[in-house]
Design a protein around this motif. Structure first.
Motif, PDB file in Angstrom:
ATOM      1  N   ASN A   1       0.937  -1.228  -0.111  1.00  0.00           N
ATOM      2  CA  ASN A   1      -0.094  -0.086   0.046  1.00  0.00           C
ATOM      3  C   ASN A   1       0.931   1.226  -0.035  1.00  0.00           C
ATOM      4  O   ASN A   1       1.826   1.380   0.781  1.00  0.00           O
ATOM      5  CB  ASN A   1      -0.824   0.036   1.220  1.00  0.00           C
ATOM      6  N   GLY A   2       0.460   2.268  -0.654  1.00  0.00           N
ATOM      7  CA  GLY A   2       1.249   3.454  -0.869  1.00  0.00           C
ATOM      8  C   GLY A   2       2.543   3.549  -1.580  1.00  0.00           C
ATOM      9  O   GLY A   2       3.466   4.435  -1.634  1.00  0.00           O
ATOM     10  N   ALA A   3       2.458   2.292  -2.396  1.00  0.00           N
ATOM     11  CA  ALA A   3       3.914   2.276  -3.105  1.00  0.00           C
ATOM     12  C   ALA A   3       4.022   3.095  -4.341  1.00  0.00           C
ATOM     13  O   ALA A   3       5.167   3.372  -4.925  1.00  0.00           O
ATOM     14  CB  ALA A   3       3.925   0.810  -3.479  1.00  0.00           C
ATOM     15  N   GLY A   4       2.873   3.693  -4.754  1.00  0.00           N
ATOM     16  CA  GLY A   4       2.878   4.618  -5.787  1.00  0.00           C
ATOM     17  C   GLY A   4       2.281   3.964  -7.127  1.00  0.00           C
ATOM     18  O   GLY A   4       2.540   4.661  -8.305  1.00  0.00           O
ATOM     19  N   LYS A   5       1.578   3.053  -7.224  1.00  0.00           N
ATOM     20  CA  LYS A   5       1.141   2.226  -8.029  1.00  0.00           C
ATOM     21  C   LYS A   5       0.244   3.137  -8.799  1.00  0.00           C
ATOM     22  O   LYS A   5      -0.210   3.242 -10.144  1.00  0.00           O
ATOM     23  CB  LYS A   5       0.535   0.883  -7.628  1.00  0.00           C
ATOM     24  N   THR A   6      -0.855   3.600  -8.023  1.00  0.00           N
ATOM     25  CA  THR A   6      -2.077   4.242  -8.503  1.00  0.00           C
ATOM     26  C   THR A   6      -1.396   5.539  -9.548  1.00  0.00           C
ATOM     27  O   THR A   6      -1.846   6.197 -10.421  1.00  0.00           O
ATOM     28  CB  THR A   6      -3.123   4.490  -7.693  1.00  0.00           C
ATOM     29  N   THR A   7      -0.633   6.255  -8.486  1.00  0.00           N
ATOM     30  CA  THR A   7      -0.213   7.403  -9.179  1.00  0.00           C
ATOM     31  C   THR A   7       0.656   7.109 -10.695  1.00  0.00           C
ATOM     32  O   THR A   7       0.533   8.183 -11.451  1.00  0.00           O
ATOM     33  CB  THR A   7       0.963   7.754  -7.947  1.00  0.00           C
TER      34      THR A   7
ATOM     35  N   TYR B   1      -2.079  13.127 -14.052  1.00  0.00           N
ATOM     36  CA  TYR B   1      -1.064  13.836 -13.615  1.00  0.00           C
ATOM     37  C   TYR B   1      -0.039  13.901 -14.422  1.00  0.00           C
ATOM     38  O   TYR B   1      -0.150  12.899 -15.362  1.00  0.00           O
ATOM     39  CB  TYR B   1      -0.666  13.305 -12.324  1.00  0.00           C
TER      40      TYR B   1
ATOM     41  N   GLN C   1      -9.501   2.560  -9.079  1.00  0.00           N
ATOM     42  CA  GLN C   1      -9.516   1.728  -7.640  1.00  0.00           C
ATOM     43  C   GLN C   1     -10.872   1.748  -6.965  1.00  0.00           C
ATOM     44  O   GLN C   1     -11.422   0.882  -6.597  1.00  0.00           O
ATOM     45  CB  GLN C   1      -8.217   2.146  -6.719  1.00  0.00           C
TER      46      GLN C   1
ATOM     47  N   HIS D   1      -3.499  -6.783  -5.816  1.00  0.00           N
ATOM     48  CA  HIS D   1      -2.967  -7.309  -4.915  1.00  0.00           C
ATOM     49  C   HIS D   1      -2.737  -8.820  -4.726  1.00  0.00           C
ATOM     50  O   HIS D   1      -2.044  -9.347  -3.956  1.00  0.00           O
ATOM     51  CB  HIS D   1      -3.441  -6.743  -3.599  1.00  0.00           C
TER      52      HIS D   1
HETATM   53  N1  LIG Z   1      -3.375  13.614  -4.830  1.00  0.00           N
HETATM   54  C1  LIG Z   1      -2.470  13.098  -3.959  1.00  0.00           C
HETATM   55  N2  LIG Z   1      -2.329  14.081  -3.127  1.00  0.00           N
HETATM   56  C2  LIG Z   1      -1.365  13.992  -2.087  1.00  0.00           C
HETATM   57  N3  LIG Z   1      -0.598  12.541  -1.832  1.00  0.00           N
HETATM   58  C3  LIG Z   1      -0.858  11.767  -2.654  1.00  0.00           C
HETATM   59  C4  LIG Z   1      -1.896  11.751  -3.627  1.00  0.00           C
HETATM   60  N4  LIG Z   1      -1.995  10.861  -4.530  1.00  0.00           N
HETATM   61  C5  LIG Z   1      -1.298   9.943  -3.745  1.00  0.00           C
HETATM   62  N5  LIG Z   1      -0.687  10.487  -2.572  1.00  0.00           N
HETATM   63  C6  LIG Z   1       0.421   9.776  -1.975  1.00  0.00           C
HETATM   64  O1  LIG Z   1       1.240   9.133  -2.903  1.00  0.00           O
HETATM   65  C7  LIG Z   1       1.671   7.792  -2.563  1.00  0.00           C
HETATM   66  C8  LIG Z   1       1.381   6.832  -3.108  1.00  0.00           C
HETATM   67  O2  LIG Z   1      -0.064   6.667  -3.408  1.00  0.00           O
HETATM   68  P1  LIG Z   1      -0.499   5.690  -4.415  1.00  0.00           P
HETATM   69  O3  LIG Z   1      -2.105   5.960  -4.414  1.00  0.00           O
HETATM   70  O4  LIG Z   1      -0.132   5.782  -5.945  1.00  0.00           O
HETATM   71  O5  LIG Z   1      -0.252   4.072  -3.901  1.00  0.00           O
HETATM   72  P2  LIG Z   1      -0.687   2.747  -4.084  1.00  0.00           P
HETATM   73  O6  LIG Z   1       0.409   2.053  -4.730  1.00  0.00           O
HETATM   74  O7  LIG Z   1      -1.588   2.694  -5.345  1.00  0.00           O
HETATM   75  O8  LIG Z   1      -1.338   2.074  -2.820  1.00  0.00           O
HETATM   76  P3  LIG Z   1      -2.696   1.212  -2.697  1.00  0.00           P
HETATM   77  O9  LIG Z   1      -2.237  -0.034  -3.034  1.00  0.00           O
HETATM   78  O10 LIG Z   1      -2.923   1.532  -1.139  1.00  0.00           O
HETATM   79  O11 LIG Z   1      -3.955   1.826  -3.599  1.00  0.00           O
HETATM   80  C9  LIG Z   1       0.784   7.703  -0.928  1.00  0.00           C
HETATM   81  O12 LIG Z   1       1.627   7.966  -0.155  1.00  0.00           O
HETATM   82  C10 LIG Z   1      -0.205   8.632  -0.974  1.00  0.00           C
HETATM   83  O13 LIG Z   1      -0.717   8.994   0.332  1.00  0.00           O
END
Ligand SMILES: Nc1ncnc2c1ncn2[C@@H]1O[C@H](COP(=O)(O)OP(=O)(O)OP(=O)(O)O)[C@@H](O)[C@H]1O
Ligand SMILES: [Mg+2]
Lengths: 355, 268
Positions: free
Chosen positions: B47-53, B62, B94, B219
């Motif tokens: 979780n929070g690895a940055g995948k969605t970003t 973005y 998601q 996951h």
């Molecule tokens: N719009 C945003 N503003 C501020 N921080 C963000 C934003 N989007 C993501 N983050 C931060 O960037 C980091 C990566 O988030 P991301 O959603 O990409 O993780 P993830 O790998 O998709 O996690 P998960 O498995 O929980 O979905 C996290 O620390 C999150 O809090």
């Protein structure tokens, strides 16, 4: 005009996608058309026709406002000002250039659309309450500009006398003659809106209302689409303003002030946000309300107070009933009259085979 | 890295040194990866690895602060989401992002928005071209509705559906655009076993029968290892491993990240 689906199967997508997919509904539309265009003008006198005329005008404005507020999820408290833009555009074109109605009506709509699009530009950045305030500001600014520009408003009284519309050489001089003119425009406006909302553009309005982010990811140009919604909506407002001007025989900004914007918002809220049919219900309801209140008060009110005080009370009472109804609908039935109608209809939908 | 299993030839999507910061948070940092034409490419990580970003950067929601993203050879690093959709990239979210007030049918029709072109006036009149366009696209949408077994639900408002079905409708909406690259953000999250199996089958069918390249975040390791041609592992914004499922499974950095990620949280 209950939509009964029992025992009827659609065989092509085209049939399924028609405005009135069921034969019953189509017969109902023909019946309504016959009542509106044949029976009403035959049976009713000028007074009642003038009330229906007011409803037809309100329908156009309410449908237009609902496209923006109910379908696209944007807000405008400046719609009366867009109506005045249409009204003065048409009045100037009709008096100065002698243009016929079939040019003044679209021209009034187009000018209002242009102004509406300008006012809609901030909608990309601001939402909800802030957009409401921005459109409220537009209401006052437009009012002020019209009022202070004699070349638009026609001088000190800020009113322009409007010539009667002429149809194939015949002047439409009384309410009965205006009836057809206004009714045809209203029908075109309603059918056009129904078409718009069941095709690509209308769907993208709803998409923006429901999920702006997903809408953009799916390929909708959100900014452009919002501006289209503002444009279409204020085009309707402009046409509504022109209709009202032909109806009254005069263009006057006093008919298009903030309270009128609020009236139209009440129509779409009470009628049903995001419903064309609801806009029609709302327009009928809000237009008839003061007339019915006046009728009731004049019949029964004089038992309690004298006539002079009565006029005063009627004006106040209208506002009270009005406010009360908006609150009631927001709390009890946010989907408005359209939803109440749907409930009744659904009950009969598959009648007599409910299961 | 140099394994070409399942790829139809050519790089579909090229990510080079992509980075994204949110204030002080480095959500994605210096990630590079190639997605091959026709493959299923999985992105995994805690979780929070940055995948969605990362997915958000590909779909134009973005723009990367550093690095670049190329799709079919075109630089899309600064391209807006609606233009990226028009290039043939579609996605799911998601957290379900359906148009809740619309029917299932209209949601899917909406997916075809970029392929349609009727303007205001022709829609208003609903004559000739506008009407033919609606009917033609309806036919395509019906194929997808049938494929996803949503036939009975086509006139149901999407907001009224159960969670698993909503996920399926979202897949349908993305497919309706006939994308050449499909991005799926946790398509099976929150589903029961049966729903998961259905979803896996749809994803595989889309990939094999329509040749759609798929990049998905998931996951469920069992699913990922089963269906992907390549897997990329992310942790704390960085790419820590990439390869075939077997290579990734054997990578000690991956094992550490997954087992060690709880340690990180305790320390932080
Ligand atoms: N719009 C945003 N503003 C501020 N921080 C963000 C934003 N989007 C993501 N983050 C931060 O960037 C980091 C990566 O988030 P991301 O959603 O990409 O993780 P993830 O790998 O998709 O996690 P998960 O498995 O929980 O979905 C996290 O620390 C999150 O809090
Ligand atoms: Mg995520």
């Amino acid at each position: 005009m209950f939509h009964r689906e029992s025992g009827y199967f659609k065989t092509t997508y085209q049939a399924d996608m028609g405005l009135y997919p069921l034969p019953v509904a189509r017969y109902a539309m023909v019946a309504i058309g016959a009542v509106l265009f044949i029976l009403c003008p035959l049976l009713l006198d000028g007074y009642y026709l003038s009330i229906i005329n007011l409803v037809a005008i309100a329908v156009v404005g309410a449908v237009g406002l609902n496209i923006l507020v109910g379908f696209t999820g944007q807000i405008s408290i400046g719609h009366a000002a867009f109506m005045s833009v249409g009204a003065y555009t048409a009045a100037n074109l009709a008096t100065k250039l002698d243009l016929p109605f079939w040019l003044t009506v679209p021209a009034g709509g187009a000018m209002a659309a242009l102004i509406g699009i300008l006012v809609g530009i901030p909608s990309l950045r601001i939402k909800g309450l802030y957009l409401a305030i921005a459109t409220l500001a537009a209401q006052f600014i437009i009012e002020w500009i019209i009022n202070h520009t004699p070349s638009i408003s026609g001088g000190v009284a800020a009113s322009i006398e409007m010539p009667r519309p002429v149809f194939f050489g015949k002047e439409l001089a009384n309410q009965a003659e205006l009836y057809y003119f206004l009714m045809v425009i209203a029908v075109i406006a309603v059918v056009g809106a129904l078409n718009l909302m069941r095709s690509r553009i209308g769907r993208s309005f709803i998409a923006i209302r429901d999920q702006e982010i997903a809408a953009e990811i799916i390929g909708i140009n959100v900014f452009k689409t919002k501006l289209i919604a503002f444009g279409v909506s204020s085009f309707y407002a402009g046409v509504c303003g022109v209709m009202y001007t032909y109806y009254l025989g005069i263009a006057n900004y006093e008919n298009f002030q903030l309270i009128t914007s609020v009236d139209y918002l009440a129509m779409v809220i009470i009628g049903g946000l995001g419903s064309i049919l609801g806009s029609i219900f709302g327009a009928i309801f809000i237009t008839m309300l003061p007339i019915v209140i006046r009728l009731l008060m004049e019949s029964f009110g004089s038992i309690f107070i004298d006539d002079a005080a009565l006029a005063q009370v009627i004006a106040q009472f209208r506002l009270i009933v009005f406010g009360g109804l908006i609150i009631l609908f927001l709390v009890v039935e946010p989907d408005g009259l359209a939803k109440l109608w749907q409930n009744i209809r659904n009950y009969f939908r598959f009648w007599p085979f409910s299961y | 890295m140099n394994d070409t299993a399942g790829s139809g030839g050519g790089v579909k999507l090229k990510i080079q040194g992509a980075a994204k910061n949110f204030g002080g948070v480095r959500a994605v940092s210096n990630v590079s990866a190639d997605v091959q034409e026709g493959e299923i490419f999985a992105i995994i990580g805690p979780n929070g690895a940055g995948k969605t970003t990362l997915l958000n950067m590909i779909s134009g929601f973005y723009h990367p602060d550093e690095g670049s993203i190329h799709f079919e050879g075109h630089d899309i690093s600064t391209t807006g989401p609606s233009e990226i959709a028009a290039l043939g990239i579609a996605r799911t979210f998601q957290n379900i992002a359906l148009f809740r007030g619309m029917t299932v049918l209209d949601n899917l029709m909406m997916g075809r928005h970029v392929l349609m072109k009727s303007g205001v006036l022709s829609s208003f009149l609903y004559w000739g071209p506008a009407r033919r366009e609606e009917v033609a696209h309806r036919e395509k949408v019906e194929q997808i509705i049938e494929f996803l077994k949503l036939t009975d639900l086509r006139k149901t408002p999407s907001g009224a559906l159960a969670y698993g079905l909503q996920k399926r409708v979202e897949l349908g909406r993305a497919l309706a655009a006939e994308p050449s690259l499909l991005l799926l953000d946790e398509p099976m999250a929150g589903m029961n076993q049966e729903e998961k199996e259905d979803m896996v089958r749809y994803v595989l069918d889309v990939n094999q029968e329509w040749g759609t390249t798929i990049a998905l975040i998931e996951h469920d390791m069992g699913v990922v290892m089963d269906i992907s041609d390549h897997v990329m592992v992310m942790d704390m914004g960085e790419k820590i491993s990439q390869g075939t499922p077997d290579e990734v499974r054997a990578d000690h950095r991956v094992i550490e990240a997954y087992l060690g990620s709880t340690d990180h949280k305790e320390v932080a």
